[in-house]
Design a protein around this motif. Structure first.
Motif, PDB file in Angstrom:
ATOM      1  N   LEU A 136       0.806  -1.222   0.000  1.00  0.00           N
ATOM      2  CA  LEU A 136       0.000   0.000   0.000  1.00  0.00           C
ATOM      3  C   LEU A 136       0.843   1.278   0.000  1.00  0.00           C
ATOM      4  CD1 LEU A 136      -2.879  -0.979   2.473  1.00  0.00           C
ATOM      5  CD2 LEU A 136      -2.881  -1.059  -0.035  1.00  0.00           C
ATOM      6  N   THR A 142       0.063   1.160   7.493  1.00  0.00           N
ATOM      7  CA  THR A 142      -0.250  -0.255   7.299  1.00  0.00           C
ATOM      8  C   THR A 142       1.057  -0.980   7.035  1.00  0.00           C
ATOM      9  OG1 THR A 142      -2.386   0.321   6.321  1.00  0.00           O
ATOM     10  CG2 THR A 142      -1.593  -1.919   5.966  1.00  0.00           C
ATOM     11  N   PRO A 202      -3.215  -5.418   8.470  1.00  0.00           N
ATOM     12  CA  PRO A 202      -4.578  -5.296   7.940  1.00  0.00           C
ATOM     13  C   PRO A 202      -5.398  -6.596   7.976  1.00  0.00           C
ATOM     14  CG  PRO A 202      -2.996  -5.359   6.151  1.00  0.00           C
ATOM     15  CD  PRO A 202      -2.185  -5.359   7.413  1.00  0.00           C
ATOM     16  N   ARG A 230      -7.651   3.390   5.481  1.00  0.00           N
ATOM     17  CA  ARG A 230      -8.491   2.654   4.522  1.00  0.00           C
ATOM     18  C   ARG A 230      -9.558   1.838   5.278  1.00  0.00           C
ATOM     19  NH1 ARG A 230      -5.883   2.296  -0.486  1.00  0.00           N
ATOM     20  NH2 ARG A 230      -6.705   0.215  -0.895  1.00  0.00           N
ATOM     21  N   GLU A 241     -12.582   1.558   5.236  1.00  0.00           N
ATOM     22  CA  GLU A 241     -13.697   0.916   4.521  1.00  0.00           C
ATOM     23  C   GLU A 241     -13.406  -0.549   4.204  1.00  0.00           C
ATOM     24  OE1 GLU A 241     -11.712   3.299   3.465  1.00  0.00           O
ATOM     25  OE2 GLU A 241     -11.237   3.143   1.322  1.00  0.00           O
ATOM     26  N   HIS A 242     -12.118  -0.947   4.328  1.00  0.00           N
ATOM     27  CA  HIS A 242     -11.753  -2.334   4.025  1.00  0.00           C
ATOM     28  C   HIS A 242     -11.611  -3.184   5.296  1.00  0.00           C
ATOM     29  CE1 HIS A 242     -11.388  -1.283  -0.126  1.00  0.00           C
ATOM     30  NE2 HIS A 242     -10.471  -0.375   0.124  1.00  0.00           N
ATOM     31  N   TYR A 243     -12.239  -2.740   6.371  1.00  0.00           N
ATOM     32  CA  TYR A 243     -12.228  -3.496   7.629  1.00  0.00           C
ATOM     33  C   TYR A 243     -13.667  -3.864   7.982  1.00  0.00           C
ATOM     34  CZ  TYR A 243      -7.340  -2.364   8.042  1.00  0.00           C
ATOM     35  OH  TYR A 243      -5.989  -2.281   7.798  1.00  0.00           O
ATOM     36  N   THR A 272      -8.940  -8.476   3.101  1.00  0.00           N
ATOM     37  CA  THR A 272     -10.215  -7.835   2.764  1.00  0.00           C
ATOM     38  C   THR A 272      -9.984  -6.699   1.770  1.00  0.00           C
ATOM     39  OG1 THR A 272     -10.953  -8.375   5.015  1.00  0.00           O
ATOM     40  CG2 THR A 272     -12.279  -6.782   3.775  1.00  0.00           C
ATOM     41  N   ASP A 273      -8.909  -5.959   1.939  1.00  0.00           N
ATOM     42  CA  ASP A 273      -8.571  -4.829   1.069  1.00  0.00           C
ATOM     43  C   ASP A 273      -8.026  -5.376  -0.259  1.00  0.00           C
ATOM     44  OD1 ASP A 273      -7.379  -2.629  -0.202  1.00  0.00           O
ATOM     45  OD2 ASP A 273      -6.752  -1.727   1.697  1.00  0.00           O
ATOM     46  N   ASP A 308      -6.496  -4.092  -2.659  1.00  0.00           N
ATOM     47  CA  ASP A 308      -5.240  -3.535  -3.171  1.00  0.00           C
ATOM     48  C   ASP A 308      -4.005  -4.101  -2.480  1.00  0.00           C
ATOM     49  OD1 ASP A 308      -6.604  -2.004  -4.962  1.00  0.00           O
ATOM     50  OD2 ASP A 308      -6.587  -0.182  -3.728  1.00  0.00           O
TER      51      ASP A 308
END
Lengths: 186, 186
Positions: free
Chosen positions: A47, A53, A80, A122, A124-126, A174-175, A177
């Protein structure tokens, strides 16, 4: 061409991450060999935001059956959200996290915390927010397939991981990227 | 009646062993919870000679798949020769010993040392003499079924063990008088 456009860690960032981890482990009384100190792994999960992260780690052993690592986190650094899938007859990785130093906020599946201590980049990816606070001497076991993530408190943290075989390529983040294999620039 | 004739540890010996181990671990920077400190295991392997043949240990975790322990040895104390058998489809226990403090003389199958550093009590019950010297940061993996034993050097030692599930009842000791389950007297 894609790789050269992707976020990457510089040699300087890796050297600085290794230096930080080696010092934190030495402060905690963990004796490393020279070859281990030189091989400390620094990951930004692809990332390009290592202090947000990322993770510094030492793999003590990783055989077909057993793995053990030291995970070193800077203040506020986040590992993450991910889970470990099985393959064939083999269930996914089972992990026990034991806090050695600092405070760790671990999140797993279950009733979400109303005011979670951690605030990951980020966000929103949790998706899992059941909070477990680990102080030195506390530990928690993550069963295969369970989503989990963690963030170090304000002083950073050291976590020892006792687990079955580590197979990074079977981790599902989950993320979308995230890439577990770090790309190193100049 | 047999039990009352067998060698046994006294409460005082166990308390003293726990105190020694807790202090050694604290000196090495290992943080224990109060309940862990109170539950530290002291074993004389049923021989009634704790300072000669014995072990102090803390089990961090022992699930169906993963086990991790701290082993604390007094100066010259010996963990006697044994091996780990499998059962059914499951191979025996696999162990990695990592030396944290002190010096450890580990003996496994292979070419015997001509002048071994260790001199265990009841030496006639020791059959493997291939010597591996472990200093802090050094580690060695023992494969299932392999005979092994170890003795601490003159300053005592701390060894972290990363392994598959620990099943003491499936350990086979070379010395026929050894019993892994400690008998406690008054």
């Amino acid at each position: 061409m894609l790789d050269s456009l992707a976020p990457m860690l510089t040699r300087a960032e890796i050297d600085e991450g290794r230096r930080y981890a080696a010092e934190a482990l030495a402060d905690a009384g963990v004796v490393l060999r020279d070859d281990e100190r030189a091989a400390l792994e620094v990951s930004d999960f692809g990332l390009g935001d290592l202090s947000g992260t990322g993770l510094q780690l030492l793999v003590y052993v990783n055989t077909d059956r057993v793995c053990a690592k030291e995970l070193v986190l800077r203040p506020g650094q986040t590992c993450p959200e991910h889970r470990h899938l099985g393959e064939g007859d083999e269930p996914g990785k089972e992990e026990t996290f034991r806090c050695r130093r600092g405070e760790v906020w671990l999140y797993v599946e279950g009733d979400p915390a109303s005011s979670p201590r951690a605030n990951p980049p980020r966000r929103e990816h949790y998706s899992v927010w059941h909070e477990i606070v680990l102080h030195p001497g506390d530990q928690h076991t993550i069963h295969p397939g369970t989503r989990h993530w963690f963030q170090a408190g304000p002083d950073g943290a050291i976590v020892t991981e006792f687990s079955t075989r580590s197979t990074d390529e079977r981790d599902v983040f989950t993320d979308p990227d995230i890439r577990r294999i770090t790309v190193v620039g100049d």
